[in-house]
Design a protein around this motif. Structure first.
Motif, short mmCIF file in Angstrom:
data_model
loop_
_atom_site.label_atom_id
_atom_site.label_comp_id
_atom_site.label_asym_id
_atom_site.label_seq_id
_atom_site.Cartn_x
_atom_site.Cartn_y
_atom_site.Cartn_z
N LEU A 20 0.83 -1.21 0.00
CA LEU A 20 0.00 0.00 0.00
C LEU A 20 0.86 1.26 0.00
O LEU A 20 0.57 2.23 -0.70
CB LEU A 20 -0.95 0.00 1.21
N HIS A 177 -8.99 -1.39 -2.99
CA HIS A 177 -7.53 -1.27 -3.00
C HIS A 177 -6.89 -2.23 -1.99
O HIS A 177 -5.84 -2.81 -2.25
CB HIS A 177 -7.10 0.17 -2.71
N ALA A 181 -4.35 -5.24 -2.67
CA ALA A 181 -3.04 -5.33 -2.00
C ALA A 181 -2.80 -6.74 -1.46
O ALA A 181 -1.71 -7.30 -1.65
CB ALA A 181 -2.96 -4.30 -0.86
N LYS A 483 -4.56 1.40 5.21
CA LYS A 483 -3.89 0.47 6.12
C LYS A 483 -4.78 0.14 7.31
O LYS A 483 -4.76 -0.98 7.83
CB LYS A 483 -2.55 1.05 6.59
#
Lengths: 500, 500
Positions: A20, A177, A181, A483
């Motif tokens: 990320l 996303h 990842a 995250k």
């Protein structure tokens, strides 16, 4: 950042975080949740098809459902859930996502037939990634807003990249996303992931709830935890995890002077002085709703507000200085006492008059007497208040004030145009602890638990239709938001799965 | 019609009426007062040049004046009046109009340079037809509205031919047709005629008044009678002649929550409950202006209203049924008592709130907290009230209510954006009798004298800058309006010219 390094050492998270970090710029340059960008004209169906394609490329099983509008709840039970609009075969359940190659993005949407938003139905996208019985299942709800984000007067949306984004996709894009990842670093998702995607504009919310209820045994049968994301609210202490949101009743009250609805406005020079002017009545009514300190004046409306309920000490008071400066106001209400501000931000109802519609609104000065005006106002509800009861109280009150105090012969019509029930979660649920740990892993500090002042149609719906618990994660995409989501999936994956 | 035939027998009027009857269809097919039609982009200067050309073709001497905007009254006395914008030589005075050939209409406007409406000056067109010392001189004021007539919310303008007309020229076009009629039947005008033409949009009214005062000895030196035309007001008894109009104060009151004027609106979900909401303050203020019976609540405002003044018996009460049906309302104010309605239509001030600006006004439902809202309202004034004093009272009152009763920290700003003084004429002036006789000649019956509820910037100005008297003729173009004007010129021509 990374202060609690022990939690990521040797875990899959470290690799995911690394990916990320490396790809953040790439992420920011992507335009739209439904790549390629869907022009507005495609409507709800078109946008959700775009989202569906995107999810399929991640390996998800998908169903695009049709949800009827309006009062069709009793007949809905016979409508087969998941009436598949797309002609694509439903990907068989049980496929492990990591084993599927990521399909390269491409302009597939344009080859699909355009489905416009009709007056009789809306769409609902269901998707699933993984069905591992050894993992808990997490449901993510995303509301893909069809309105462009360049609305000047709505600034509550975090702009991932304001100039390029077409839709308000902050609730979905980050999840995509994060899944990418995990796939990129060839790590399995620590949980089974389900997506429930709605398109805010024109969604038949009652139909969505009914649709989910009837599919409880199927799509929702294994859902243990649900999660929604919210924009980070300035002034509220951050990092935080939200365990409650206020509800909403959106009202219009219309005052009509002319019997003939097509009748145009009168001229104040010719008729000023001999009319019961509808605008005067409307101003009187709107002015009776709330006092100067924000107290709602409608009898009975506050009866159901939980007496004595106060923010627990864990709920941090807002930063008064930041709140004042974000709003650029000289003085906040409630003597700027941070404890009372916290109370009024989320623990008490509030009322706002948004607009007066029907009068001329262009430039210049016109001397018309509008004969048909409509006030827009909304009430934020707190637990134990229900939209039905609040609607009844306001309707009765406004009619009474108009008839007995204003004594105007003009007709009024009060309408509840939209509503959402309040949502509050048991703050001791271990799910909230996992979310807090995820936030701490990424942002450090001691993430607080608190309640928010906004509303989410789906929060209360999910609470009713699932057996599990729900958290709302306020995201600041500039502060490691992606995250946080990855860490959240990781933490939830560590929770005890023995919950039946 | 023509019931008083004796008055037209053998007179020039009979021929003029015959011409108007024969050419009415032709008249109705003409497009615009400034033929060829001026596109809106030409602005005030362009439109008035078109009018000037049209008047020149009728044989008029013209001057297109530049009037500075704003508070330049003291310096205005040195600006030469009649600074001629057009390069055309001024036609020498004394030309007898009937001896001039009528110039065929043609597209001459497009060859003139385009003059746009600037922020620093506006235009004023002066014109004269005839300078016979044996005739009285009548001044006609026309306000050529630059706004297109397809404004849905303004329906006070008689549409001569609504689909084709570009500008609101009901105040000028009929006069031009009547002059053409006299010329066509080769009859001299019974009076010397002067035109004072303004273009409402963006006119510097204070400058116009000052300009006229300085030219009193020249352009206005021989003006004995002035006339304006008004649309016929439904509900008001017709035929009638108007001897007074109310004045106007147009106010805005702005409430600003954010210190930074560029700050966008807040979100009611995030901030609802902790703000002093400007909309709440504005509703409170606007609701304090007038009670449910239309009584203005601002202290002192009614002090100057002439006590005991009531409509004389000659002023006919309105037709309640027609008034109610025109407005399509179920009940009029003041118990629908026709005498009290007449009083409130023109003998007492009235107040109307026109709009609330600043909140979102499009379709749908947005939950914003507008941080900058502006209310628009206007007050119609009656004789003995002055805009200056009324403005002072409202400004003091609103600031006091906001500061002492609402006690909100938000800033407010009250602004008088436009004003007109009331006008009332001695109803015993022989001029009004001539106007009544003219109306009776064409429409029969006993034309009443009455006052109107509307406002005209120029009515009070003309009363101050001329030594003569003013009448307002309400015109119904479907009911012989052009003939009423012709008969009016004839009747005024019969009045005693010995007035010095």
């Amino acid at each position: 950042m990374y202060e609690d390094k022990a939690r990521t050492e040797g875990s899959t998270l470290k690799e995911v975080f690394g990916y990320l970090d490396a790809h953040l710029k790439l992420v920011n340059s992507r335009e739209d949740v439904s790549s390629p960008p869907s022009p507005r004209g495609f409507g709800q169906g078109g946008v959700l098809r775009g989202v569906e394609e995107r999810l399929k490329r991640l390996g998800a099983c998908t169903e695009l459902c049709v949800v009827p509008f309006g009062q069709v709840l009793s007949s809905l039970s016979v409508v087969p859930v998941g009436q598949v609009l797309s002609s694509l075969p439903v990907v068989p359940a049980g496929q492990v996502l990591s084993s599927l190659p990521v399909v390269p993005a491409g302009p597939v949407l344009s080859s699909l037939p355009v489905v416009s938003v009709g007056q009789t139905y809306s769409h609902l996208l269901l998707a699933g990634l993984g069905e591992d019985p050894g993992k808990v299942t997490v449901l993510v709800h995303s509301d893909v807003d069809l309105q462009p984000t360049n609305r000047k007067d709505v600034h509550s949306h975090v702009d991932l990249q304001s100039t390029k984004r077409k839709y308000d996709d902050v609730s979905l894009l980050p999840w995509l996303h994060v899944v990418e990842a995990f796939q990129a670093v060839k790590q399995p998702l620590p949980i089974n992931l389900k997506f429930l995607v709605t398109a805010a504009e024109g969604t038949a919310w009652e139909g969505v709830e009914q649709c989910l209820l009837t599919s409880k045994k199927r799509f929702l049968s294994d859902v243990r935890y649900s999660c929604i994301t919210l924009d980070r609210s300035p002034g509220t202490r951050f990092p935080s995890v939200i365990y409650g949101l206020r509800g909403l009743c959106y009202f219009t009250v219309e005052v009509t002077g002319a019997d003939d609805p097509s009748h145009s406005d009168a001229h104040s020079g010719v008729y000023g002085g001999v009319l019961y002017e509808p605008m005067g009545d409307l101003l009187f009514l709107l002015n009776c709703l709330v006092d100067e300190r924000g107290k709602i004046l409608v009898p009975g409306v506050l009866d159901d507000v939980v007496r004595g309920e106060e923010p627990p000490s864990r709920d941090a008071e807002p930063d008064v200085e930041e709140l004042r400066s974000t709003l650029a106001v000289s003085r906040l209400a409630h003597k700027e006492d941070s404890r009372r501000l916290l109370l009024h931000l989320a623990w008490l109802p509030s009322l706002t008059v948004h607009a007066v519609e029907g009068a001329w609104s262009g430039p210049g000065a016109r001397t018309t007497v509008p004969l048909r005006v409509k006030g827009h106002f909304s009430v934020r509800l707190v637990p134990d208040q229900t939209p039905d009861k609040v609607c009844l109280r306001f309707t009765e009150y406004l009619n009474k004030v108009h008839r007995h105090f204003r004594r105007s012969p003009n007709a009024i019509r009060v309408e509840l145009t939209s509503s959402a029930r309040p949502w509050v979660q048991d703050p001791d649920d271990p799910h909230l602890g996992a979310a807090q740990r995820a936030v701490r892993t990424v942002l450090g500090g001691s993430p607080i638990l608190t309640r928010g002042g906004g509303s989410s149609k789906m929060a209360a719906v999910l609470q009713r239709v699932t057996v599990g618990s729900l958290v709302a994660l306020p995201l600041d995409l500039n502060m490691g938001g992606l995250k946080v989501l990855a860490a959240y999936l990781h933490e939830v994956g560590q929770l005890d799965t023995n919950w039946h």
